[in-house]
Design a protein around this motif. Structure first.
Motif, short mmCIF file in Angstrom:
data_model
loop_
_atom_site.label_atom_id
_atom_site.label_comp_id
_atom_site.label_asym_id
_atom_site.label_seq_id
_atom_site.Cartn_x
_atom_site.Cartn_y
_atom_site.Cartn_z
N ILE A 24 -45.37 81.92 -12.96
CA ILE A 24 -44.37 82.18 -14.31
C ILE A 24 -44.37 79.98 -14.64
O ILE A 24 -44.71 79.99 -15.49
N GLU A 25 -43.75 79.38 -13.70
CA GLU A 25 -43.03 78.40 -13.97
C GLU A 25 -44.72 77.23 -14.22
O GLU A 25 -44.82 76.44 -15.09
N VAL A 26 -45.92 77.63 -13.19
CA VAL A 26 -47.06 76.97 -13.72
C VAL A 26 -47.30 76.98 -15.09
O VAL A 26 -47.90 76.16 -15.48
N GLY A 27 -47.29 78.46 -15.71
CA GLY A 27 -48.02 79.29 -16.63
C GLY A 27 -49.29 79.35 -16.72
O GLY A 27 -49.91 79.19 -17.61
N GLY A 28 -50.19 78.88 -15.58
CA GLY A 28 -51.52 79.53 -15.47
C GLY A 28 -52.42 78.90 -15.19
O GLY A 28 -52.22 77.45 -14.82
N ASN A 29 -54.22 79.07 -15.19
CA ASN A 29 -54.73 77.95 -15.42
C ASN A 29 -55.06 77.20 -16.09
O ASN A 29 -55.41 75.74 -15.27
N SER A 30 -54.74 76.63 -17.16
CA SER A 30 -54.71 75.57 -18.17
C SER A 30 -53.52 74.94 -17.46
O SER A 30 -54.10 73.20 -17.34
N SER A 31 -53.23 74.90 -17.45
CA SER A 31 -51.85 74.31 -17.13
C SER A 31 -52.26 73.39 -15.50
O SER A 31 -51.78 72.18 -15.51
N ALA A 32 -52.79 74.10 -14.94
CA ALA A 32 -52.99 73.99 -13.50
C ALA A 32 -53.86 73.03 -13.26
O ALA A 32 -53.99 72.03 -13.38
N ASN A 33 -55.02 73.29 -14.15
CA ASN A 33 -56.30 72.69 -14.33
C ASN A 33 -55.88 71.20 -14.77
O ASN A 33 -56.67 70.24 -14.84
N ALA A 34 -54.80 70.91 -15.71
CA ALA A 34 -54.99 69.59 -16.05
C ALA A 34 -54.15 69.07 -15.81
O ALA A 34 -54.29 67.81 -15.70
N ILE A 35 -53.37 69.30 -14.01
CA ILE A 35 -52.92 68.45 -13.68
C ILE A 35 -54.45 67.94 -12.29
O ILE A 35 -54.70 66.97 -12.49
N TYR A 36 -55.12 69.03 -11.63
CA TYR A 36 -55.35 68.56 -10.74
C TYR A 36 -57.09 69.06 -11.21
O TYR A 36 -57.41 67.97 -10.72
N GLU A 37 -57.67 68.97 -12.31
CA GLU A 37 -59.07 68.45 -12.68
C GLU A 37 -58.56 66.99 -13.86
O GLU A 37 -59.78 67.24 -14.48
N ALA A 38 -57.57 66.35 -13.72
CA ALA A 38 -57.19 65.56 -15.31
C ALA A 38 -58.41 64.72 -15.24
O ALA A 38 -58.24 63.25 -15.54
N SER A 39 -58.81 64.39 -13.49
CA SER A 39 -60.10 62.92 -13.38
C SER A 39 -60.96 63.42 -12.90
O SER A 39 -61.37 62.56 -11.65
N ILE A 40 -61.19 64.46 -12.80
CA ILE A 40 -63.20 64.51 -12.13
C ILE A 40 -63.92 63.63 -12.50
O ILE A 40 -64.67 63.35 -13.85
N PRO A 41 -64.49 63.26 -11.42
CA PRO A 41 -64.99 61.73 -11.65
C PRO A 41 -66.08 62.64 -12.51
O PRO A 41 -67.65 63.53 -12.26
N ALA A 42 -67.52 61.49 -12.84
CA ALA A 42 -68.77 61.48 -13.80
C ALA A 42 -70.00 61.84 -12.66
O ALA A 42 -69.44 61.41 -11.58
N GLY A 43 -70.56 62.91 -13.13
CA GLY A 43 -71.53 63.53 -12.05
C GLY A 43 -71.06 64.59 -11.45
O GLY A 43 -71.71 64.91 -9.89
N PHE A 44 -69.40 64.57 -11.30
CA PHE A 44 -68.52 65.93 -10.54
C PHE A 44 -68.84 66.63 -11.18
O PHE A 44 -68.48 67.29 -11.38
N SER A 45 -69.08 68.36 -10.85
CA SER A 45 -69.18 69.19 -11.67
C SER A 45 -68.79 70.76 -11.11
O SER A 45 -68.65 70.56 -9.90
N LYS A 46 -68.12 71.19 -12.02
CA LYS A 46 -67.44 72.29 -11.41
C LYS A 46 -68.14 73.24 -10.74
O LYS A 46 -69.21 73.53 -11.62
#
Length: 288
Positions: free
Chosen positions: A89-111
């Motif tokens: 609950i503190e994290v808030g879910g996928n969007s909040s976590a991904n805003a941290i863990y996927e903040a700087s995905i380099p160009a050409g690196f796709s999910k």
């Protein structure tokens, strides 16, 4: 007795019905209706310490990371504790976590997508959580206020150099205590801190009295998610969990205290019959 450090559990008891209901409500949020890592619909699993909901295929990769990185639980089949649900609950879910863990995905690196193979899925998830390659690029400083004699060493992978700091020697004391701060920079790519305690010898090499590793990932992640803490009330923002994979004596809580991000750590020294050490980590941005 000097010491050195170098860079690289959940509570028992089932969750209350009210907390389980809140977990199910969190899962029903729009951003949690798809897997945080590959976008597969209706995820039924979660990483309780990271705070994301994931699909069965990504769940297998998360398990391979080890519980010190990702503690995987089934939303409906596993027993949860109140603390585990509070962490989600503190994290808030996928969007909040991904805003941290996927903040700087380099160009050409796709999910990866829902139909991606294991190798592609594993490469992305390890890069995202284990190596933390997609976090915001920044350098930080950690300051250590310890209650035993120690020095700190970290490894900067960009320069292939180790950074080490060392405490003063406390003489004729089996339970040394010092009010001393040791400071290390944290590079973009970092590992665990290694703490080593030595028995000081004047005329020969110091004898090692025990060691322990400190995973700074929970501190870094929590601090980066709460970058502007100057006007935030004192609160818990993260936790490093005690488990069989680490030397923690108890869960290590990360808090905002008087405008600073701090973490109290109690460790059992390894490779020795007995010995414990307590210290406090503090996250300090470069502009301070």
């Amino acid at each position: 007795m000097p010491a050195t450090m170098s860079s690289h559990g959940y509570d028992s008891g089932k969750a209350s019905p009210g907390k389980l209901r809140r977990l199910k409500e969190l899962l029903l949020k729009d951003d949690n209706r798809t897997c945080a890592d590959c976008g597969a619909p209706e995820p039924k699993w979660a990483s309780a310490n990271i705070g994301v909901f994931i699909c069965l295929k990504c769940c297998g990769v998360h398990r391979s990371l080890g519980t010190h990185i990702s503690k995987v639980l089934s939303v409906s089949l596993d027993d949860w504790t109140d603390d585990q649900i509070d962490s989600m609950i503190e994290v808030g879910g996928n969007s909040s976590a991904n805003a941290i863990y996927e903040a700087s995905i380099p160009a050409g690196f796709s999910k990866p997508g829902p139909d991606s193979g294991y190798e592609e899925r594993s490469h992305f998830i390890r890069s995202k959580y284990e190596l933390q390659e997609f976090l915001k690029p920044s350098l930080r400083i950690i300051s250590f206020s310890a209650q035993r004699n120690s020095s700190v060493q970290s490894y900067d992978s960009r320069t292939s150099q180790k950074m080490r700091v060392k405490t003063k020697v406390i003489k004729s004391n089996l339970n040394p205590v010092w009010d001393e701060e040791l400071m290390l920079s944290v590079p973009e790519s970092y590992g665990a801190l290694k703490l080593q305690v030595f028995d000081h010898d004047t005329f020969s090499a110091d004898d090692i009295m025990g060691e322990a590793e400190i995973d700074i990932q929970p501190l870094v992640t929590a601090a980066m998610a709460h970058e502007d803490v100057g006007f935030v009330e004192d609160m818990q923002i993260g936790k490093w969990l005690a488990s069989s994979d680490n030397a923690l004596l108890k869960d290590s809580i990360i808090r905002i205290v008087d405008g600073s991000v701090k973490q109290e750590v109690s460790l059992k020294l390894q490779n020795v019959e007995s010995g414990e050490i307590e210290l406090e980590l503090e996250w300090m941005p470069l502009d301070q």
